[in-house]
Structures are given as C-alpha cells and as structure tokens.
Design a protein around this motif. Structure first.
Motif, PDB file in Angstrom:
ATOM      1  N   ARG A  57      50.318  34.613  31.828  1.00 19.18           N
ATOM      2  CA  ARG A  57      49.419  35.233  30.864  1.00 19.18           C
ATOM      3  C   ARG A  57      49.618  36.740  30.752  1.00 19.18           C
ATOM      4  NH1 ARG A  57      46.146  32.277  28.258  1.00 19.18           N
ATOM      5  NH2 ARG A  57      45.287  34.191  27.378  1.00 19.18           N
ATOM      6  N   GLY A  58      50.447  37.332  31.603  1.00 19.00           N
ATOM      7  CA  GLY A  58      50.655  38.772  31.528  1.00 19.00           C
ATOM      8  C   GLY A  58      50.100  39.469  32.752  1.00 19.00           C
ATOM      9  N   GLY A  59      49.871  40.795  32.603  1.00 17.62           N
ATOM     10  CA  GLY A  59      49.415  41.537  33.765  1.00 17.62           C
ATOM     11  C   GLY A  59      48.975  42.938  33.434  1.00 17.62           C
ATOM     12  N   TYR A  60      48.768  43.717  34.496  1.00 20.09           N
ATOM     13  CA  TYR A  60      48.286  45.085  34.387  1.00 20.09           C
ATOM     14  C   TYR A  60      49.443  46.076  34.281  1.00 20.09           C
ATOM     15  CZ  TYR A  60      43.751  43.191  35.782  1.00 20.09           C
ATOM     16  OH  TYR A  60      42.588  42.476  35.840  1.00 20.09           O
ATOM     17  N   ALA A  61      49.106  47.299  33.893  1.00 26.71           N
ATOM     18  CA  ALA A  61      50.126  48.333  33.719  1.00 26.71           C
ATOM     19  C   ALA A  61      50.831  48.674  35.020  1.00 26.71           C
ATOM     20  CB  ALA A  61      49.492  49.588  33.122  1.00 26.71           C
ATOM     21  N   ASP A  62      50.175  48.416  36.162  1.00 24.54           N
ATOM     22  CA  ASP A  62      50.804  48.729  37.451  1.00 24.54           C
ATOM     23  C   ASP A  62      51.783  47.651  37.911  1.00 24.54           C
ATOM     24  OD1 ASP A  62      49.192  46.632  38.291  1.00 24.54           O
ATOM     25  OD2 ASP A  62      47.954  47.825  39.640  1.00 24.54           O
ATOM     26  N   GLY A  63      51.982  46.628  37.086  1.00 22.99           N
ATOM     27  CA  GLY A  63      52.927  45.570  37.411  1.00 22.99           C
ATOM     28  C   GLY A  63      52.301  44.337  38.052  1.00 22.99           C
ATOM     29  N   THR A  64      51.047  44.407  38.423  1.00 19.88           N
ATOM     30  CA  THR A  64      50.361  43.252  39.006  1.00 19.88           C
ATOM     31  C   THR A  64      50.092  42.219  37.927  1.00 19.88           C
ATOM     32  OG1 THR A  64      49.240  44.709  40.580  1.00 19.88           O
ATOM     33  CG2 THR A  64      48.356  42.479  40.324  1.00 19.88           C
ATOM     34  N   THR A  65      50.507  40.987  38.144  1.00 19.03           N
ATOM     35  CA  THR A  65      50.219  39.949  37.162  1.00 19.03           C
ATOM     36  C   THR A  65      48.752  39.553  37.251  1.00 19.03           C
ATOM     37  OG1 THR A  65      50.738  38.106  38.641  1.00 19.03           O
ATOM     38  CG2 THR A  65      52.568  39.054  37.361  1.00 19.03           C
ATOM     39  N   TYR A  66      48.240  39.019  36.152  1.00 26.49           N
ATOM     40  CA  TYR A  66      46.868  38.533  36.169  1.00 26.49           C
ATOM     41  C   TYR A  66      46.699  37.428  37.211  1.00 26.49           C
ATOM     42  CZ  TYR A  66      46.113  41.015  31.734  1.00 26.49           C
ATOM     43  OH  TYR A  66      45.999  41.970  30.753  1.00 26.49           O
ATOM     44  N   GLU A  67      47.702  36.585  37.332  1.00 24.90           N
ATOM     45  CA  GLU A  67      47.643  35.512  38.319  1.00 24.90           C
ATOM     46  C   GLU A  67      47.522  36.070  39.730  1.00 24.90           C
ATOM     47  OE1 GLU A  67      50.316  31.732  39.982  1.00 24.90           O
ATOM     48  OE2 GLU A  67      50.955  32.815  38.181  1.00 24.90           O
ATOM     49  N   ALA A  68      48.363  37.042  40.050  1.00 29.76           N
ATOM     50  CA  ALA A  68      48.346  37.621  41.394  1.00 29.76           C
ATOM     51  C   ALA A  68      47.028  38.334  41.670  1.00 29.76           C
ATOM     52  CB  ALA A  68      49.511  38.579  41.574  1.00 29.76           C
ATOM     53  N   ALA A  69      46.503  39.044  40.669  1.00 30.23           N
ATOM     54  CA  ALA A  69      45.244  39.769  40.854  1.00 30.23           C
ATOM     55  C   ALA A  69      44.088  38.809  41.100  1.00 30.23           C
ATOM     56  CB  ALA A  69      44.960  40.636  39.633  1.00 30.23           C
ATOM     57  N   ALA A  70      44.027  37.725  40.346  1.00 25.55           N
ATOM     58  CA  ALA A  70      42.947  36.753  40.535  1.00 25.55           C
ATOM     59  C   ALA A  70      43.049  36.079  41.897  1.00 25.55           C
ATOM     60  CB  ALA A  70      42.981  35.711  39.418  1.00 25.55           C
ATOM     61  N   LYS A  71      44.266  35.748  42.308  1.00 27.54           N
ATOM     62  CA  LYS A  71      44.453  35.126  43.620  1.00 27.54           C
ATOM     63  C   LYS A  71      44.069  36.082  44.747  1.00 27.54           C
ATOM     64  CE  LYS A  71      48.136  31.809  42.473  1.00 27.54           C
ATOM     65  NZ  LYS A  71      49.564  31.483  42.657  1.00 27.54           N
ATOM     66  N   ALA A  72      44.451  37.341  44.619  1.00 26.84           N
ATOM     67  CA  ALA A  72      44.141  38.316  45.661  1.00 26.84           C
ATOM     68  C   ALA A  72      42.632  38.521  45.784  1.00 26.84           C
ATOM     69  CB  ALA A  72      44.836  39.643  45.349  1.00 26.84           C
ATOM     70  N   TYR A  73      41.944  38.539  44.656  1.00 26.27           N
ATOM     71  CA  TYR A  73      40.490  38.703  44.687  1.00 26.27           C
ATOM     72  C   TYR A  73      39.839  37.541  45.435  1.00 26.27           C
ATOM     73  CZ  TYR A  73      35.741  39.631  43.066  1.00 26.27           C
ATOM     74  OH  TYR A  73      34.397  39.897  43.033  1.00 26.27           O
ATOM     75  N   CYS A  74      40.242  36.324  45.100  1.00 23.65           N
ATOM     76  CA  CYS A  74      39.659  35.149  45.763  1.00 23.65           C
ATOM     77  C   CYS A  74      40.018  35.114  47.248  1.00 23.65           C
ATOM     78  CB  CYS A  74      40.136  33.877  45.077  1.00 23.65           C
ATOM     79  SG  CYS A  74      39.498  33.667  43.411  1.00 23.65           S
ATOM     80  N   LYS A  75      41.258  35.442  47.561  1.00 21.27           N
ATOM     81  CA  LYS A  75      41.693  35.413  48.961  1.00 21.27           C
ATOM     82  C   LYS A  75      40.844  36.347  49.816  1.00 21.27           C
ATOM     83  CE  LYS A  75      45.770  35.793  51.941  1.00 21.27           C
ATOM     84  NZ  LYS A  75      45.132  36.586  53.009  1.00 21.27           N
ATOM     85  N   ARG A  76      40.519  37.512  49.279  1.00 21.89           N
ATOM     86  CA  ARG A  76      39.689  38.469  50.024  1.00 21.89           C
ATOM     87  C   ARG A  76      38.344  37.838  50.380  1.00 21.89           C
ATOM     88  NH1 ARG A  76      39.601  42.224  46.431  1.00 21.89           N
ATOM     89  NH2 ARG A  76      41.504  43.188  47.185  1.00 21.89           N
ATOM     90  N   LEU A  77      37.724  37.168  49.430  1.00 16.70           N
ATOM     91  CA  LEU A  77      36.422  36.555  49.692  1.00 16.70           C
ATOM     92  C   LEU A  77      36.539  35.363  50.634  1.00 16.70           C
ATOM     93  CD1 LEU A  77      35.736  38.459  47.340  1.00 16.70           C
ATOM     94  CD2 LEU A  77      34.187  36.696  46.467  1.00 16.70           C
ATOM     95  N   PHE A  78      37.561  34.549  50.459  1.00 12.73           N
ATOM     96  CA  PHE A  78      37.747  33.401  51.357  1.00 12.73           C
ATOM     97  C   PHE A  78      38.060  33.876  52.775  1.00 12.73           C
ATOM     98  CE2 PHE A  78      38.944  30.835  47.431  1.00 12.73           C
ATOM     99  CZ  PHE A  78      37.739  30.136  47.418  1.00 12.73           C
ATOM    100  N   ASP A  79      38.842  34.943  52.891  1.00 12.17           N
ATOM    101  CA  ASP A  79      39.171  35.480  54.223  1.00 12.17           C
ATOM    102  C   ASP A  79      37.937  36.020  54.941  1.00 12.17           C
ATOM    103  OD1 ASP A  79      41.827  34.826  53.905  1.00 12.17           O
ATOM    104  OD2 ASP A  79      42.501  36.876  53.504  1.00 12.17           O
ATOM    105  N   HIS A  80      36.900  36.338  54.195  1.00  9.52           N
ATOM    106  CA  HIS A  80      35.667  36.865  54.791  1.00  9.52           C
ATOM    107  C   HIS A  80      34.550  35.821  54.809  1.00  9.52           C
ATOM    108  CE1 HIS A  80      37.750  40.718  54.321  1.00  9.52           C
ATOM    109  NE2 HIS A  80      36.898  41.187  55.215  1.00  9.52           N
TER     110      HIS A  80
END
Length: 217
Positions: A57-80
């Motif tokens: 689906r694309g991504g942010y200007a810093d090169g982070t894909t939307y997929e990677a950003a959504a996964k990282a957000y969820c991982k942070r919460l699951f890790d806690h």
C-alpha cells in the motif's frame, strides 16, 4: 434521529479506543490498519493479517512501509502484555459503533460519506462534531471525532494508532455536525440543545453519575 444517550455512548466508546495501555509514560491506543473496523489482532495472527491489509500500500517519506509501521506498533503493545487488539482505520473507528454496534446507520460509510452525512460550518467545532481532511477534489480522506469542545479522537495512522489530541484548525480542512445528532449537539443552528430523557438501552452500561458507556472488550 439518534438521541443524546447514544451520542454519549459513542463518545465513551471513542475514549476507550485511545487509552489501551501506557508504556514509559506514553499512552497507546488501538492500532491503525487500513480497512480495519474492529479487526481482531493477536500475537499469533497480527503479522499475516496486517500483511493482507497493508502489503504493497505504500509508506512514509522516511522509507518505512505502512505494513512495517503497523506491525511495529502492534508488536510494541504485544511485547508489553497486550493479548488482544482491535484495529481501525479512520472511518472504521466511527462506523464500527455507528453501523455494526448500534445500527444507527443501516449501511457502511467511508470518510467522504460521513462528511456527506454532516452539515458543515465554519465555526469552531464542539463536542460531537466530526472533522475532516479534504483533498484537492473536495473529497474527505480522513475523519476525526470531537469528544469534548477541545479534543479530537482519530485513528491517526499506522505509526500512531488511535489518539486523542487537541483540535487545531491548521490540522483540518472542514468540520460539521452529524445530521443524526443535529437536535442534541451545540451548533450555530442549535445554540442551546435540550437534554431529553431517553429509555435505557440494554447494550450500554450505566455508570455512577448517570453516564452511559460502551462495555470494554
């Protein structure tokens, strides 16, 4: 026409979605995933579910894909310690309650459809108003929900999830009153909305002080 109790229940529901857990002094809400409308995520399924929704689906200007950003957000919460998360996109956050839960709307709507269901004003928005990003073609591409006279709750994006922040005119293009609540929301056409007794609705809970709120997950 929806009533005051339903408006208060909707706002209470929204206020639950931005306050899932606190990590290092920062409050985290439910995650943003494209097409999410109470999309159930667990530690075992979130990567595949997000890939199916966000892959390519694309991504942010810093090169982070939307997929990677959504996964990282969820991982942070699951890790806690989170065990179940429920993902939304901007319109899905509102339409889950307005369509799937309460049935106030008989069909689903995207952000542009929700803008079409409002009477727009230039006055500073109040509690219960909806506020929009609008593209050059005049279509709404994002929606937020005023939960009091100064704060908006929105599914902001993959990096941020659902957030509550101060409404600022510079961040938004248009705003208005949902027609379903025109009789109970303060607006230029209704400066002193009345408060009407309503029947108790069985799918809401009653809290001390007379407030309705949406049951927790």
């Amino acid at each position: 026409m929806a009533n005051l109790a339903q408006l208060n229940a909707f706002i209470a529901y929204l206020n639950q979605q931005w306050n899932v857990m606190t990590i290092g002094g920062t409050t985290y809400g439910e995650p943003y995933v494209w097409g999410g409308q109470h999309l159930h995520l667990t530690p075992s399924n979130y990567q595949s579910v997000i890939h199916n929704k966000e892959g390519g689906r694309g991504g942010y200007a810093d090169g982070t894909t939307y997929e990677a950003a959504a996964k990282a957000y969820c991982k942070r919460l699951f890790d806690h310690g989170a065990t179940d998360l429920y993902a939304y996109d901007c319109s899905g956050l509102g339409m889950y309650w307005l369509y799937n839960v309460s049935g106030i709307y008989s069909g689903d709507k995207n952000a542009n459809g929700m803008m079409g269901a409002c009477k727009l004003y230039k006055n500073t928005p109040k509690k219960g108003w909806w506020t929009f990003h609008v593209n050059s073609n005049g279509r709404a591409t994002h929606i937020g929900y005023m939960v009091d006279d100064t704060h908006v709750v929105e599914a902001r994006g993959r990096k941020y999830g659902v957030v509550k922040r101060t409404w600022k005119k510079a961040n938004w293009d248009k705003w208005g009153v949902p027609k379903i609540w025109a009789e109970v929301i303060e607006s230029p056409d209704n400066p002193n909305p009345g408060h009407t007794w309503v029947h108790f609705m069985s799918n809401y809970l009653w809290a001390p002080g007379g407030n309705y709120f949406f049951p927790p997950h």
